[in-house]
Each structure stands twice: as C-alpha cells, then as structure tokens.
Design a protein around this motif. Structure first.
Motif, PDB file in Angstrom:
ATOM      1  N   LEU B  15      22.074  -7.202  46.130  1.00 21.12           N
ATOM      2  CA  LEU B  15      20.695  -6.704  46.147  1.00 21.12           C
ATOM      3  C   LEU B  15      20.323  -6.252  44.742  1.00 21.12           C
ATOM      4  O   LEU B  15      21.005  -5.435  44.147  1.00 21.12           O
ATOM      5  CB  LEU B  15      20.600  -5.516  47.117  1.00 21.12           C
ATOM      6  N   ASN B  16      19.251  -6.809  44.203  1.00 23.12           N
ATOM      7  CA  ASN B  16      18.841  -6.489  42.848  1.00 23.12           C
ATOM      8  C   ASN B  16      17.460  -5.858  42.831  1.00 23.12           C
ATOM      9  O   ASN B  16      16.737  -5.890  43.822  1.00 23.12           O
ATOM     10  CB  ASN B  16      18.821  -7.755  41.989  1.00 23.12           C
ATOM     11  N   SER B  17      17.101  -5.321  41.669  1.00 20.40           N
ATOM     12  CA  SER B  17      15.796  -4.680  41.524  1.00 20.40           C
ATOM     13  C   SER B  17      14.694  -5.698  41.769  1.00 20.40           C
ATOM     14  O   SER B  17      14.831  -6.877  41.443  1.00 20.40           O
ATOM     15  CB  SER B  17      15.698  -4.122  40.107  1.00 20.40           C
ATOM     16  N   ASP B  18      13.605  -5.276  42.399  1.00 16.80           N
ATOM     17  CA  ASP B  18      12.432  -6.120  42.660  1.00 16.80           C
ATOM     18  C   ASP B  18      12.719  -7.270  43.621  1.00 16.80           C
ATOM     19  O   ASP B  18      12.037  -8.287  43.589  1.00 16.80           O
ATOM     20  CB  ASP B  18      11.839  -6.681  41.351  1.00 16.80           C
ATOM     21  N   ASP B  19      13.727  -7.131  44.494  1.00 14.06           N
ATOM     22  CA  ASP B  19      13.928  -8.118  45.561  1.00 14.06           C
ATOM     23  C   ASP B  19      12.955  -7.823  46.699  1.00 14.06           C
ATOM     24  O   ASP B  19      12.397  -6.725  46.804  1.00 14.06           O
ATOM     25  CB  ASP B  19      15.348  -8.041  46.103  1.00 14.06           C
ATOM     26  N   ASN B  20      12.776  -8.803  47.587  1.00 13.81           N
ATOM     27  CA  ASN B  20      11.952  -8.576  48.769  1.00 13.81           C
ATOM     28  C   ASN B  20      12.838  -8.237  49.946  1.00 13.81           C
ATOM     29  O   ASN B  20      13.946  -8.754  50.076  1.00 13.81           O
ATOM     30  CB  ASN B  20      11.136  -9.836  49.082  1.00 13.81           C
ATOM     31  N   PRO B  21      12.371  -7.376  50.846  1.00 14.84           N
ATOM     32  CA  PRO B  21      13.193  -7.073  52.034  1.00 14.84           C
ATOM     33  C   PRO B  21      13.311  -8.298  52.926  1.00 14.84           C
ATOM     34  O   PRO B  21      12.372  -9.073  53.068  1.00 14.84           O
ATOM     35  CB  PRO B  21      12.420  -5.952  52.746  1.00 14.84           C
ATOM     36  N   THR B  22      14.499  -8.469  53.533  1.00  7.48           N
ATOM     37  CA  THR B  22      14.726  -9.661  54.338  1.00  7.48           C
ATOM     38  C   THR B  22      14.788  -9.370  55.834  1.00  7.48           C
ATOM     39  O   THR B  22      14.715 -10.275  56.633  1.00  7.48           O
ATOM     40  CB  THR B  22      16.044 -10.338  53.922  1.00  7.48           C
ATOM     41  N   VAL B  95       8.162   5.887  45.735  1.00  2.16           N
ATOM     42  CA  VAL B  95       9.198   6.444  46.616  1.00  2.16           C
ATOM     43  C   VAL B  95       9.350   5.546  47.845  1.00  2.16           C
ATOM     44  O   VAL B  95      10.452   5.303  48.330  1.00  2.16           O
ATOM     45  CB  VAL B  95       8.820   7.889  47.003  1.00  2.16           C
ATOM     46  N   LEU B  96       8.239   5.010  48.334  1.00  3.69           N
ATOM     47  CA  LEU B  96       8.302   4.110  49.480  1.00  3.69           C
ATOM     48  C   LEU B  96       9.101   2.854  49.134  1.00  3.69           C
ATOM     49  O   LEU B  96       9.900   2.362  49.926  1.00  3.69           O
ATOM     50  CB  LEU B  96       6.878   3.734  49.903  1.00  3.69           C
ATOM     51  N   ARG B  97       8.889   2.351  47.930  1.00  5.34           N
ATOM     52  CA  ARG B  97       9.667   1.180  47.507  1.00  5.34           C
ATOM     53  C   ARG B  97      11.149   1.519  47.419  1.00  5.34           C
ATOM     54  O   ARG B  97      12.016   0.702  47.791  1.00  5.34           O
ATOM     55  CB  ARG B  97       9.171   0.681  46.156  1.00  5.34           C
ATOM     56  N   MET B  98      11.473   2.717  46.935  1.00  3.56           N
ATOM     57  CA  MET B  98      12.875   3.122  46.873  1.00  3.56           C
ATOM     58  C   MET B  98      13.461   3.222  48.276  1.00  3.56           C
ATOM     59  O   MET B  98      14.606   2.826  48.522  1.00  3.56           O
ATOM     60  CB  MET B  98      12.994   4.473  46.161  1.00  3.56           C
ATOM     61  N   LYS B  99      12.668   3.735  49.221  1.00  2.61           N
ATOM     62  CA  LYS B  99      13.161   3.847  50.597  1.00  2.61           C
ATOM     63  C   LYS B  99      13.411   2.470  51.178  1.00  2.61           C
ATOM     64  O   LYS B  99      14.410   2.238  51.888  1.00  2.61           O
ATOM     65  CB  LYS B  99      12.153   4.590  51.463  1.00  2.61           C
ATOM     66  N   GLU B 100      12.512   1.537  50.889  1.00  2.22           N
ATOM     67  CA  GLU B 100      12.697   0.166  51.371  1.00  2.22           C
ATOM     68  C   GLU B 100      13.986  -0.429  50.816  1.00  2.22           C
ATOM     69  O   GLU B 100      14.723  -1.130  51.508  1.00  2.22           O
ATOM     70  CB  GLU B 100      11.503  -0.703  50.945  1.00  2.22           C
ATOM     71  N   PHE B 101      14.229  -0.162  49.538  1.00  2.00           N
ATOM     72  CA  PHE B 101      15.426  -0.674  48.886  1.00  2.00           C
ATOM     73  C   PHE B 101      16.670  -0.137  49.567  1.00  2.00           C
ATOM     74  O   PHE B 101      17.608  -0.875  49.910  1.00  2.00           O
ATOM     75  CB  PHE B 101      15.395  -0.262  47.406  1.00  2.00           C
ATOM     76  N   GLU B 102      16.688   1.170  49.821  1.00  2.00           N
ATOM     77  CA  GLU B 102      17.863   1.787  50.430  1.00  2.00           C
ATOM     78  C   GLU B 102      18.049   1.285  51.853  1.00  2.00           C
ATOM     79  O   GLU B 102      19.178   1.046  52.299  1.00  2.00           O
ATOM     80  CB  GLU B 102      17.708   3.308  50.386  1.00  2.00           C
ATOM     81  N   ARG B 103      16.941   1.102  52.576  1.00  2.00           N
ATOM     82  CA  ARG B 103      17.023   0.592  53.943  1.00  2.00           C
ATOM     83  C   ARG B 103      17.617  -0.801  53.943  1.00  2.00           C
ATOM     84  O   ARG B 103      18.498  -1.130  54.746  1.00  2.00           O
ATOM     85  CB  ARG B 103      15.638   0.600  54.576  1.00  2.00           C
ATOM     86  N   GLU B 104      17.134  -1.630  53.009  1.00  2.00           N
ATOM     87  CA  GLU B 104      17.643  -2.995  52.896  1.00  2.00           C
ATOM     88  C   GLU B 104      19.126  -2.997  52.579  1.00  2.00           C
ATOM     89  O   GLU B 104      19.909  -3.747  53.175  1.00  2.00           O
ATOM     90  CB  GLU B 104      16.867  -3.708  51.785  1.00  2.00           C
ATOM     91  N   ARG B 105      19.545  -2.118  51.695  1.00  2.00           N
ATOM     92  CA  ARG B 105      20.951  -2.057  51.321  1.00  2.00           C
ATOM     93  C   ARG B 105      21.805  -1.648  52.510  1.00  2.00           C
ATOM     94  O   ARG B 105      22.848  -2.255  52.798  1.00  2.00           O
ATOM     95  CB  ARG B 105      21.144  -1.061  50.168  1.00  2.00           C
ATOM     96  N   ARG B 106      21.373  -0.622  53.257  1.00  2.00           N
ATOM     97  CA  ARG B 106      22.187  -0.149  54.388  1.00  2.00           C
ATOM     98  C   ARG B 106      22.252  -1.188  55.480  1.00  2.00           C
ATOM     99  O   ARG B 106      23.297  -1.359  56.125  1.00  2.00           O
ATOM    100  CB  ARG B 106      21.595   1.141  54.942  1.00  2.00           C
ATOM    101  N   LEU B 107      21.124  -1.902  55.699  1.00  2.00           N
ATOM    102  CA  LEU B 107      21.155  -2.939  56.726  1.00  2.00           C
ATOM    103  C   LEU B 107      22.105  -4.057  56.325  1.00  2.00           C
ATOM    104  O   LEU B 107      22.799  -4.633  57.167  1.00  2.00           O
ATOM    105  CB  LEU B 107      19.747  -3.479  56.959  1.00  2.00           C
TER     106      LEU B 107
END
Lengths: 188, 118
Positions: B15-22, B95-107
């Motif tokens: 997972l890299n910076s500026d990726d889209n959630p899948t 902050v919302l984008r950061m939350k999306e990133f963390e959610r994507e990583r945990r999933l």
C-alpha cells in the motif's frame, strides 16, 4: 563618411591599403562593409600562393621532393591520407606546445619553434594557451570513466533497488467530488 | 523518522501513498456511512474562476473566504474566521484520507491473515 572611418580604423590596425583596395572600397557601397570586415578583423587574414601544399605524392621521387620542401628527412616524412585533402602536407606528431621543452633555445621562443620547422596542420589548436592532447593526465582516462560511470550507475542502481521501499504520506488519493462516491466515517 | 519506521507496515501489504481504496466502503460497519455531499454549486465555482484542484468538498468555505477577502481588502485580518473555517475543513478532509488509508491497510492485513490460515 563611414568609409573614412574605416580607412582611419584600418590605419590604426597597421593594415596597408593598396590602390586596388581603395578602388574596391569606394566604388561599391556593399563591398565597403565586406572589405572592412576582412581587413579590420583581429586575426590575420592574408593568403599567399606558397601556403598552398602541393598534390599528394605518389612516386618515391615526389615523396623525396616533398620531404625536402618541408625540411624533413625521407624516413620521417608521411603525408596525410589522400582523401583528406591535405595534399603533400606532412603528418607531424600530435605534440602540443605546452609539452615542448621550455629550456631549449628556440629561434622563436614564443612559439617554441625553430626557423623553417614545419608547423603542425592543426597548429592553431596546439598553441601554448590552447589544447594539448599529449600531456600526461593527472588522472588516467580509465580512472575518469570509472568514477563517472560508477557515480551515475551507482545512483541509478540505488533508485532501481529502492523502488519498492518508497516513503509517502499515509493518505489515500485526494477525493474529488465528480469522480466516484465518497463516504464519511459516521452515520450523520 | 516516524514516517520511515511506520511506512513498513503499509509497504509490506503493498500500500503506497495516494492509492485508491479497493475494499467495499460499507464492509465492517454496523451503521450506514453517510455520503459526502458537494455544497458549492458548479456554476458558482465556474463564475468565481476557482482553479480545478481547489474544487473539492470544501469549496463552499473557499467561496465564502474569497468573497470576504474581496469585500474587506486590504484589511484581510477581518477574514480570519472564514479562513479558519476553510483550513479546518481541509484538515478534516486530510484526516479522512488518513483514516481511509489505515482502514485499507488493516483490511489488507486481515485478508492476508485469513488467506494464510485458510
């Protein structure tokens, strides 16, 4: 008026004005500018029929005559290849003026040249203030190429190997309203 | 330095910076997530000649701020309220984008764990 300025300018630069030249200058308005450019240039711009080298020597007698003309022995005389267009001008070793012995009593010490010594065909770049391709390099060519390619190649390799280990901000892509549906993290 | 150390957890799941959630946006939520709505109207944005990269979900605050600047110029200190609103909105968006990133990583980590045990 301008032609008078050119005349005085040429006299200041110690150029002789023949009568032929005067006729050329004052007859045609276009040629004034061209002739002035020729004669008021800083470098020497004269030509002499003796500067022209002879034709390429084909027989041994022609080679001997050419060697004698340039003041060299027959053994050390080699002309340039015929298709280069230098005629019978000799191919002298590529030694720059900087590499020549500074303590030898030359006839012309400013040029480090003796009287009647043949000038190199490209002597204008081998001058003492110009290029000298025969000096001993401080760093050999191999050393220079190694360091140059090594530095560039090293950085390139670094970039290739670290491509998978990039650092970035921990954010997803910027959410633009028109493109796709986006949600908040709360029900309201 | 924390960014370098923390980045490993994301790079290890690719997972890299500026990726889209899948993943599905609703996956794992008990409630229904509210959609983001665009409050500024398109014709207002065009008429105010806002550049394209600023036409995001905070554009209505930006329009108010620009209007205030135009009215109060050169006493721009009077627009601090509008500027604060706009910058807060932008910060919440980040902050919302950061939350999306963390959610994507945990999933992704969860998916790896499930497929490893399966």
């Amino acid at each position: 008026m301008s032609s008078k300025c050119i005349v005085y300018g040429c006299m200041f630069l110690n150029v002789k004005m023949s009568s032929l030249l005067k006729r050329a200058l004052f007859n045609n308005s276009q040629s004034i500018r061209k002739t002035a450019a020729l004669f008021c240039n800083a470098t020497r711009n004269h030509w002499n029929y003796q500067y022209q080298p002879g034709p390429y020597p084909k027989t041994p007698e022609e080679r001997a005559a050419a060697a004698k003309k340039y003041g060299m022995t027959v053994e050390e005389y080699t002309p340039y290849p015929e298709d280069m267009g230098y005629g019978d001008y000799p191919k002298l070793p590529d030694i720059g003026e900087d590499s020549k012995d500074p303590h030898y009593p030359y006839d012309n010490p400013e040029l480090k040249r003796n009287f009647n010594e043949p000038l190199h065909a490209t002597a204008e770049i081998f001058g003492g203030d110009r290029c000298d391709i025969s000096i001993r390099r401080r760093f050999s060519l191999l050393h220079q190429w190694t360091w140059f390619l090594g530095t560039l190649g090293g950085f390139a390799l670094l970039m290739v190997f670290l491509e998978d280990y990039k650092i970035g901000r921990p954010v997803t892509a910027k959410q633009i309203p028109g493109q796709g549906v986006h949600y908040l993290f709360s029900p309201n | 330095m924390g960014q370098i150390m923390g980045g490993y957890h994301a790079r290890s799941v690719d997972l890299n910076s500026d990726d889209n959630p899948t993943f599905d946006p609703q996956a794992g939520f008990q409630y229904e997530r509210k959609q983001r709505e665009m409050i500024a109207k398109e014709e207002d944005l065009i008429s105010a000649r806002i550049p394209n990269k600023y036409r995001d979900y905070c554009a209505h605050y930006l329009l108010d701020y620009q209007v205030c600047r135009y009215k109060e110029m050169p006493l721009l200190y009077r627009c601090a309220h509008e500027k604060h609103n706009y910058l807060n909105c932008e910060q919440q968006d980040y902050v919302l984008r950061m939350k999306e990133f963390e959610r994507e990583r945990r999933l992704r980590v969860r998916e790896n764990r499930i497929s490893a045990t399966a």
